[in-house]
Design an enzyme around this catalytic site. Structure first.
Site, short mmCIF file in Angstrom:
data_model
loop_
_atom_site.label_atom_id
_atom_site.label_comp_id
_atom_site.label_asym_id
_atom_site.label_seq_id
_atom_site.Cartn_x
_atom_site.Cartn_y
_atom_site.Cartn_z
N ASP A 102 0.84 -1.20 0.00
CA ASP A 102 0.00 0.00 0.00
C ASP A 102 0.88 1.25 0.00
OD1 ASP A 102 -2.37 1.39 -0.06
OD2 ASP A 102 -2.61 1.41 2.12
N HIS A 153 -3.82 13.87 0.81
CA HIS A 153 -4.04 12.96 1.94
C HIS A 153 -2.86 13.05 2.92
CE1 HIS A 153 -5.17 9.39 4.22
NE2 HIS A 153 -4.01 8.82 3.93
N GLU A 174 -10.57 3.65 3.71
CA GLU A 174 -9.72 4.46 2.83
C GLU A 174 -10.05 4.09 1.39
OE1 GLU A 174 -5.57 4.03 3.97
OE2 GLU A 174 -5.79 5.60 5.50
N GLU A 186 -9.19 3.70 -2.26
CA GLU A 186 -7.93 3.55 -2.98
C GLU A 186 -8.16 2.85 -4.33
OE1 GLU A 186 -4.62 2.20 -0.74
OE2 GLU A 186 -5.34 3.08 1.15
N ASP A 241 -8.98 0.19 2.18
CA ASP A 241 -7.97 -0.12 3.20
C ASP A 241 -8.53 0.30 4.57
OD1 ASP A 241 -5.64 -0.55 4.64
OD2 ASP A 241 -4.71 1.33 3.98
N ARG A 247 -8.15 4.15 13.44
CA ARG A 247 -7.30 5.34 13.64
C ARG A 247 -6.72 5.45 15.04
NH1 ARG A 247 -6.08 6.06 8.51
NH2 ARG A 247 -7.86 6.63 7.22
N GLN A 249 -3.95 3.00 15.17
CA GLN A 249 -2.89 3.49 14.29
C GLN A 249 -2.05 4.59 14.94
OE1 GLN A 249 -4.39 5.05 10.55
NE2 GLN A 249 -2.36 5.44 9.71
N LYS A 277 -4.28 -1.76 10.35
CA LYS A 277 -4.62 -1.89 8.92
C LYS A 277 -4.85 -3.33 8.48
CE LYS A 277 -3.48 2.40 7.39
NZ LYS A 277 -4.30 3.23 6.50
N THR A 313 -8.89 -5.83 4.28
CA THR A 313 -8.80 -4.89 3.16
C THR A 313 -9.71 -5.44 2.07
OG1 THR A 313 -6.48 -4.45 3.71
CG2 THR A 313 -7.22 -3.77 1.52
N GLU A 339 -10.11 12.42 7.37
CA GLU A 339 -10.01 13.73 6.72
C GLU A 339 -11.37 14.39 6.55
OE1 GLU A 339 -7.16 13.82 3.14
OE2 GLU A 339 -7.59 11.70 3.45
MN MN Z 1 -4.05 3.01 2.79
#
Ligand code: MN
Length: 439
Positions: free
Chosen positions: A140, A147, A212, A214, A246, A250, A253, A266, A270, A387
């Site tokens: 990834d 971002h 996420e 992607e 993904d 948080r 993380q 993570k 996925t 975000e």
């Molecule tokens: Mn990612």
């Protein structure tokens, strides 16, 4: 006879649903996937309208070249596209062009396919769509500067974008074992987290579950260990693209990420969309690479090339939608959370492949490379809740009055993507869905 690009742009299919203006899968797309229908074993297919062209059935009817039929046979035995991916981009293009001739409304080759009609087609709604390949390795990246800047400014307000960002494509090795197909439930993970004010961490279900948005690239061909892939050759190692979610915890993380980067925040799941949209199908939607603002450095020589700069980007529109269990119970349709474009990415897919192999690291057919969260410059184009709600300080209002800072149990996240421009047939990626199950 292989049709030229002009005739492909306007060609029509005898599959009626492929002619609907809003289909993701017209004759111009023909993405590859693996599906299971009724009690049969997984087999390779190509999406066309609301149907799947059953490639094993097509081969059994003698409608493919020997080379293509042999590859389809191997993929059927394998229950995955890996043999086709191993054969490389030319072989993939060869099979796809044969499928195009069989599905075209007015080719001589299509008459035999049309006569067999429904024997070669499976209703997509009746099929289980699986992961397209056995993915041995998953990487990834972090290719959106928007971002990276947004996340950096939340985690390190005084130093949002680290000094290496404009020089080196940042990435990490993800975990392949927890890649799941679209539609699979995603269980809220347990983990360690620590509030800023708390003296010690606690262990329990994440309270900051996020998605996420992607784009994923499936590797074909590959490179021997010790042999880098040059930038101009990089795209010949990409079979096609898909959507990737993904999922990210948080709170876990932010506590675990230093100094070695993402880990358990993570790798609990996925999600991957089922259809590999080939670079051949995306050809009409090429654009120049992201234009670096004045003052940014040019990429180092191994990541720099005219072709990449002028044609290395793809104009893919990407969208995230959410439904809550209460919205679904009330019959309220999914709410759009963001919409953005893959054009906003700082690094191109070719640069990601070249950088990944620049030290000699070997990529293998079926490997998945993801772009990193696709976020644009505007709030509406931010590709994750971290975000979009600015770390939960600006919650989203759902149409039924609920609010969301991060995902709740029962929420479903839907990723969609499509390409459209004047003079080309619109093509889409289908969906990447995932429903949050309780811890
Ligand atoms: Mn990612």
């Amino acid at each position: 006879m292989v049709p030229g690009p002009e005739s492909i742009a306007t060609a029509r299919s005898w599959v009626a649903s492929a002619e609907q203006h809003d289909t993701d899968f017209p004759l111009q797309n023909l993405p590859f996937g693996v599906f299971r229908a009724t009690a049969r074993a997984p087999r390779p297919g190509i999406a066309i309208g609301d149907r799947i062209l059953d490639l094993a059935a097509v081969a059994e009817q003698g409608l493919l070249s020997d080379q293509a039929a042999a590859l389809v046979h191997e993929c059927t035995l394998d229950g995955a596209l890996n043999p086709l991916l191993a054969a490389g981009r030319d072989a993939i293009g060869h099979l796809r062009r044969q499928a195009a001739l069989l599905l075209a409304a007015d080719s001589s080759e299509s008459r035999a396919a049309r006569d067999r009609g429904e024997a070669l087609l499976v209703k997509m709604a009746d099929a289980e769509l699986l992961l397209p390949a056995r993915i041995a390795d998953y990487t990834d990246f972090y290719a959106s500067i928007h971002h990276a800047t947004n996340v950096g400014s939340m985690f390190r307000p005084d130093n949002p974008l680290l000094p290496n960002y404009r020089w080196v494509p940042i990435g990490y090795h993800g975990r392949a074992s927890s890649l799941v197909p679209s539609g699979a439930a995603v269980r809220r993970p347990l983990g360690q987290s620590k509030d800023d004010a708390a003296p010690a961490p606690t262990f329990g279900p994440t309270r900051r579950l996020d998605y996420e948005l992607e784009v994923g690239a499936f590797i074909c061909g590959g490179n021997p260990l010790g042999t880098p892939i040059a930038l101009d050759d990089a795209e010949s190692h990409i079979a096609g693209l898909c959507l990737v979610n993904d999922w990210s915890a948080r709170d876990i993380q932010s506590w675990e990420y230093q100094p070695l980067g993402p880990f358990l925040a993570k790798n609990f799941a996925t999600s991957v969309s089922p259809w590999v949209v080939t670079l051949d199908a995306l050809e009409p939607f090429r654009v120049q690479a992201y234009k670096r603002p004045a003052g940014d450095p040019q990429p180092l020589a191994y990541l720099h090339g005219v072709r990449n700069e002028t044609r290395g980007g793809f104009a893919i529109t990407l969208e995230v939608l959410i439904t809550s269990s209460r919205m679904r119970a009330a019959g309220i349709p999914p709410m759009q959370v963001s919409v953005g474009s893959f054009e906003s990415m700082y690094w191109t897919l070719a640069q990601l492949v070249t950088h990944h192999t620049s030290n000699g690291c070997n990529l293998q057919p079926g490997d998945l490379i993801a772009s990193g969260t696709v976020s644009g410059a505007t709030p509406e184009s931010r590709g994750c809740l971290l975000e979009r709600t600015w770390r939960g300080t600006e919650p989203l209002r759902l149409p039924n009055g609920e609010s969301r800072s991060f995902l709740e149990d029962g929420d479903e996240v839907i990723l969609r993507a499509w390409c459209e421009r004047a003079g080309a047939k619109r093509i889409g990626f289908g969906e990447c869905r995932g429903l949050v199950a309780p811890a």
